[in-house]
Write a protein that holds these residues in place. Structure first.
Motif, PDB file in Angstrom:
ATOM      1  N   LYS A  32       0.824  -1.210   0.000  1.00  0.00           N
ATOM      2  CA  LYS A  32       0.000   0.000   0.000  1.00  0.00           C
ATOM      3  C   LYS A  32       0.858   1.260   0.000  1.00  0.00           C
ATOM      4  O   LYS A  32       0.350   2.351   0.198  1.00  0.00           O
ATOM      5  CB  LYS A  32      -0.917   0.009   1.225  1.00  0.00           C
ATOM      6  N   SER A  33       2.155   1.110  -0.235  1.00  0.00           N
ATOM      7  CA  SER A  33       3.062   2.256  -0.132  1.00  0.00           C
ATOM      8  C   SER A  33       3.472   2.812  -1.498  1.00  0.00           C
ATOM      9  O   SER A  33       4.594   3.242  -1.679  1.00  0.00           O
ATOM     10  CB  SER A  33       4.292   1.867   0.674  1.00  0.00           C
ATOM     11  N   PHE A  34       2.541   2.816  -2.434  1.00  0.00           N
ATOM     12  CA  PHE A  34       2.813   3.372  -3.757  1.00  0.00           C
ATOM     13  C   PHE A  34       2.057   4.674  -3.928  1.00  0.00           C
ATOM     14  O   PHE A  34       1.075   4.940  -3.238  1.00  0.00           O
ATOM     15  CB  PHE A  34       2.389   2.375  -4.850  1.00  0.00           C
ATOM     16  N   HIS A  35       2.542   5.504  -4.854  1.00  0.00           N
ATOM     17  CA  HIS A  35       1.913   6.790  -5.136  1.00  0.00           C
ATOM     18  C   HIS A  35       1.770   6.965  -6.640  1.00  0.00           C
ATOM     19  O   HIS A  35       2.582   6.479  -7.421  1.00  0.00           O
ATOM     20  CB  HIS A  35       2.753   7.942  -4.566  1.00  0.00           C
ATOM     21  N   SER A  36       0.714   7.661  -7.034  1.00  0.00           N
ATOM     22  CA  SER A  36       0.475   7.966  -8.439  1.00  0.00           C
ATOM     23  C   SER A  36       0.331   9.477  -8.582  1.00  0.00           C
ATOM     24  O   SER A  36       0.459  10.208  -7.599  1.00  0.00           O
ATOM     25  CB  SER A  36      -0.791   7.262  -8.928  1.00  0.00           C
ATOM     26  N   LYS A  37       0.041   9.923  -9.786  1.00  0.00           N
ATOM     27  CA  LYS A  37      -0.170  11.354 -10.020  1.00  0.00           C
ATOM     28  C   LYS A  37      -1.298  11.903  -9.156  1.00  0.00           C
ATOM     29  O   LYS A  37      -1.298  13.059  -8.779  1.00  0.00           O
ATOM     30  CB  LYS A  37      -0.545  11.611 -11.484  1.00  0.00           C
ATOM     31  N   HIS A  38      -2.275  11.035  -8.847  1.00  0.00           N
ATOM     32  CA  HIS A  38      -3.487  11.476  -8.172  1.00  0.00           C
ATOM     33  C   HIS A  38      -3.542  11.099  -6.696  1.00  0.00           C
ATOM     34  O   HIS A  38      -4.574  11.252  -6.063  1.00  0.00           O
ATOM     35  CB  HIS A  38      -4.708  10.910  -8.892  1.00  0.00           C
ATOM     36  N   GLY A  39      -2.454  10.585  -6.149  1.00  0.00           N
ATOM     37  CA  GLY A  39      -2.446  10.236  -4.733  1.00  0.00           C
ATOM     38  C   GLY A  39      -2.002   8.807  -4.481  1.00  0.00           C
ATOM     39  O   GLY A  39      -1.187   8.257  -5.209  1.00  0.00           O
TER      40      GLY A  39
END
Length: 102
Positions: A32-39
């Motif tokens: 759950k420790s990933f990030h994208s452009k939108h959060g």
């Protein structure tokens, strides 16, 4: 155009935020420790009810990756991406895995 076939998941399922089509199970979350452009974004081992787009190279925070966007089959919205290939050895664990954006 044929009839739309959707898989219904039993258990704690993550769904498309636009049409509520089931996409993945909580049990299939790797991280759950990933990030994208939108959060926030989650790395999944397996997802359902998606189609893949064209493969392309993207420079991400962890280096260069070959990815393809994934789309909800219910509404066509982009829901994340699939890691097709990692260019750095330390990132190869992501190959064949999926990111679903929250």
């Amino acid at each position: 155009m044929g009839r739309l076939f959707l898989m219904h998941l039993e258990g704690n399922a993550y769904s498309c935020k636009f049409c509520r089509t089931h996409l993945g199970l909580a049990a299939d979350i790797i991280s759950k420790s990933f990030h994208s452009k939108h959060g926030k974004a989650y790395l999944f081992n397996r997802v359902v009810n998606v189609t893949s787009g064209v493969k392309e190279d993207r420079l991400m925070m962890t280096g260069m990756h070959t990815v393809s966007d994934i789309f909800c089959v219910g509404c066509g919205s982009i829901v994340g991406w699939k890691y097709e290939a990692a260019h750095e050895k330390s990132q190869r664990y992501k190959e064949g895995k999926f990111i679903l954006e929250r």
